[in-house]
Design a protein around this motif. Structure first.
Motif, mmCIF file in Angstrom:
data_model
loop_
_atom_site.group_PDB
_atom_site.id
_atom_site.type_symbol
_atom_site.label_atom_id
_atom_site.label_comp_id
_atom_site.label_asym_id
_atom_site.label_seq_id
_atom_site.Cartn_x
_atom_site.Cartn_y
_atom_site.Cartn_z
ATOM 1 N N THR A 78 30.243 45.108 31.207
ATOM 2 C CA THR A 78 31.524 45.631 31.683
ATOM 3 C C THR A 78 31.410 45.951 33.171
ATOM 4 O O THR A 78 30.296 46.045 33.717
ATOM 5 C CB THR A 78 31.922 46.920 30.933
ATOM 6 N N LEU A 79 32.533 46.098 33.832
ATOM 7 C CA LEU A 79 32.577 46.433 35.251
ATOM 8 C C LEU A 79 33.336 47.739 35.451
ATOM 9 O O LEU A 79 34.276 48.043 34.713
ATOM 10 C CB LEU A 79 33.252 45.315 36.044
ATOM 11 N N ALA A 80 32.931 48.479 36.466
ATOM 12 C CA ALA A 80 33.572 49.765 36.767
ATOM 13 C C ALA A 80 34.823 49.602 37.628
ATOM 14 O O ALA A 80 35.584 50.550 37.799
ATOM 15 C CB ALA A 80 32.578 50.682 37.471
ATOM 16 N N GLU A 81 35.028 48.401 38.196
ATOM 17 C CA GLU A 81 36.191 48.132 39.036
ATOM 18 C C GLU A 81 36.908 46.885 38.523
ATOM 19 O O GLU A 81 36.365 46.134 37.713
ATOM 20 C CB GLU A 81 35.774 47.921 40.494
ATOM 21 N N LYS A 82 38.109 46.666 39.038
ATOM 22 C CA LYS A 82 38.897 45.512 38.625
ATOM 23 C C LYS A 82 39.317 44.674 39.825
ATOM 24 O O LYS A 82 39.320 45.143 40.953
ATOM 25 C CB LYS A 82 40.135 45.963 37.845
ATOM 26 N N ASP A 83 39.638 43.434 39.533
ATOM 27 C CA ASP A 83 40.189 42.516 40.522
ATOM 28 C C ASP A 83 39.296 42.437 41.763
ATOM 29 O O ASP A 83 38.076 42.426 41.639
ATOM 30 C CB ASP A 83 41.629 42.924 40.869
ATOM 31 N N TRP A 84 39.881 42.355 42.970
ATOM 32 C CA TRP A 84 39.063 42.164 44.173
ATOM 33 C C TRP A 84 38.151 43.350 44.455
ATOM 34 O O TRP A 84 37.111 43.195 45.092
ATOM 35 C CB TRP A 84 39.959 41.895 45.371
ATOM 36 N N ASP A 85 38.489 44.519 43.943
ATOM 37 C CA ASP A 85 37.624 45.687 44.124
ATOM 38 C C ASP A 85 36.290 45.504 43.420
ATOM 39 O O ASP A 85 35.300 46.164 43.776
ATOM 40 C CB ASP A 85 38.303 46.953 43.589
ATOM 41 N N ARG A 121 25.042 39.620 42.009
ATOM 42 C CA ARG A 121 25.128 40.216 43.342
ATOM 43 C C ARG A 121 26.575 40.305 43.826
ATOM 44 O O ARG A 121 26.915 41.188 44.614
ATOM 45 C CB ARG A 121 24.281 39.417 44.335
ATOM 46 N N LEU A 122 27.405 39.386 43.359
ATOM 47 C CA LEU A 122 28.814 39.434 43.750
ATOM 48 C C LEU A 122 29.500 40.673 43.176
ATOM 49 O O LEU A 122 30.347 41.281 43.837
ATOM 50 C CB LEU A 122 29.528 38.165 43.274
ATOM 51 N N VAL A 123 29.129 41.054 41.957
ATOM 52 C CA VAL A 123 29.763 42.212 41.310
ATOM 53 C C VAL A 123 28.859 43.447 41.348
ATOM 54 O O VAL A 123 29.157 44.458 40.708
ATOM 55 C CB VAL A 123 30.135 41.887 39.842
ATOM 56 N N ALA A 134 35.812 40.807 34.770
ATOM 57 C CA ALA A 134 34.752 41.041 33.788
ATOM 58 C C ALA A 134 34.660 39.889 32.785
ATOM 59 O O ALA A 134 33.563 39.468 32.405
ATOM 60 C CB ALA A 134 34.989 42.359 33.061
ATOM 61 N N ALA A 135 35.818 39.371 32.372
ATOM 62 C CA ALA A 135 35.824 38.240 31.436
ATOM 63 C C ALA A 135 35.214 37.012 32.099
ATOM 64 O O ALA A 135 34.456 36.266 31.469
ATOM 65 C CB ALA A 135 37.243 37.948 30.974
ATOM 66 N N GLY A 136 35.546 36.795 33.378
ATOM 67 C CA GLY A 136 34.957 35.675 34.098
ATOM 68 C C GLY A 136 33.462 35.840 34.267
ATOM 69 O O GLY A 136 32.700 34.873 34.147
ATOM 70 N N LEU A 137 33.025 37.066 34.544
ATOM 71 C CA LEU A 137 31.595 37.359 34.654
ATOM 72 C C LEU A 137 30.860 36.971 33.376
ATOM 73 O O LEU A 137 29.836 36.273 33.412
ATOM 74 C CB LEU A 137 31.410 38.857 34.935
ATOM 75 N N ARG A 138 31.379 37.397 32.249
ATOM 76 C CA ARG A 138 30.727 37.105 30.967
ATOM 77 C C ARG A 138 30.745 35.611 30.661
ATOM 78 O O ARG A 138 29.742 35.048 30.172
ATOM 79 C CB ARG A 138 31.403 37.899 29.848
#
Length: 308
Positions: free
Chosen positions: A162-169, A68-70, A21-25
């Motif tokens: 924010t994201l509902a999943e973490k890491d590779w998920d 699209r990746l997330v 999520a931090a990388g996304l932002r």
């Protein structure tokens, strides 16, 4: 025009990112800041305006690729993807006019021995006038300001994503969906050969290319090769699409019928050549089924995040 392009190092996840999520932002914020700088009115000269438009639209597309990746893990995906699509669309007509000129130039250069530029030149002049006319008045600056306002509004929301999943998920399912769609689009394009289907394939491939770039630091020696192969395929399909658009404009050209027919014949031949190269490249790039590819990339991601 085909060949691997330079790859800005900022458009990728970093080991210093606290989490996905931090990388996304971070990545989204960097790309939106780049777009806003390019859209700043009064910056630079008229000569580089078209390059700045191109830069702004590329940055918007990069963020759409990131989303699209997330996608499966991003609750706000639909709203934000629509916002980016609508923002970039404002400047699409301007970029399309420039793309026609660039397509004409590389085509006539490639076939310089066959074409008499003194006779095709008037068509080139028409393409230039098309763009000059579109730039008349305040239209181009109004469009840039409209896109800038839209991008600025999105930029203000990024820090709350924010994201509902973490890491590779948070990454694997979106990467798998995009890759699978690229494979499916290739099959459709191979079956129909239709210009719209070729263009749809190109869009799917480009999103996969973005994903390879975003994940390139997991194992650069492997990811760089995959990224470059996806880039080459995207460029082949992009050049093919540009010729489709050039051919449409040729239908309204006020040049002699014989030279128009000759130019159209060359466009047809070049589209066939590019299409053949694209299907050959795609057969290798998209040969693997999604599940093993996602598993392998996920393993690399895990090792990289663990500091292997």
């Amino acid at each position: 025009m085909v060949g691997p392009r330079s790859d800005a190092m900022s458009y990728s996840f970093k080991s210093s990112d606290a989490d996905v999520a931090a990388g996304l932002r971070r990545i989204a914020g960097e790309q939106l800041d780049t777009a806003l700088a390019a859209l700043e009115i009064g910056r630079g000269t008229d000569d580089d305006m078209h390059e700045r438009i191109h830069t702004a639209r590329k940055s918007a597309k990069k963020v759409r690729g990131l989303l699209r990746l997330v996608r499966p893990a991003f609750p706000d995906y639909k709203a934000e993807n629509r916002a980016f699509r609508d923002a970039a669309r404002v400047l699409s007509p301007m970029r399309d006019l420039t793309a026609r000129i660039e397509s004409y130039d590389w085509l006539t250069e490639r076939y310089s021995d066959a074409l008499d530029r003194r006779r095709t030149g008037p068509f080139r002049a028409e393409l230039t006038r098309d763009r000059t006319t579109a730039e008349g008045g305040n239209e181009i600056t109004d469009r840039m300001m409209t896109m800038a306002d839209a991008v600025r509004a999105i930029r203000q929301r990024v820090d709350d994503w924010t994201l509902a999943e973490k890491d590779w998920d948070a990454l694997g399912p979106g990467m798998a969906k995009t890759y699978d769609r690229a494979r499916g689009a290739m099959a459709v394009a191979a079956d129909t050969g239709a210009a719209d289907d070729m263009h749809d394939w190109r869009k799917r491939v480009k999103y996969h290319w973005y994903h390879a770039r975003l994940l390139k630091k997991t194992w650069p020696v492997m990811m760089d090769a995959h990224r470059d192969a996806a880039d080459t395929l995207s460029e082949l399909l992009g050049d093919e699409h540009d010729l489709v658009e050039l051919d449409k404009r040729l239908g309204r050209a006020t040049i002699a019928d014989d030279i128009a027919q000759q130019l159209r014949g060359i466009i047809v031949d070049e589209r066939k050549r590019l299409g053949s190269l694209a299907f050959s490249q795609g057969a290798f790039l998209l040969a693997e089924k999604p599940k093993p590819l996602v598993k392998r990339w996920g393993t690399w991601w895990g090792l990289w995040r663990e500091g292997a």
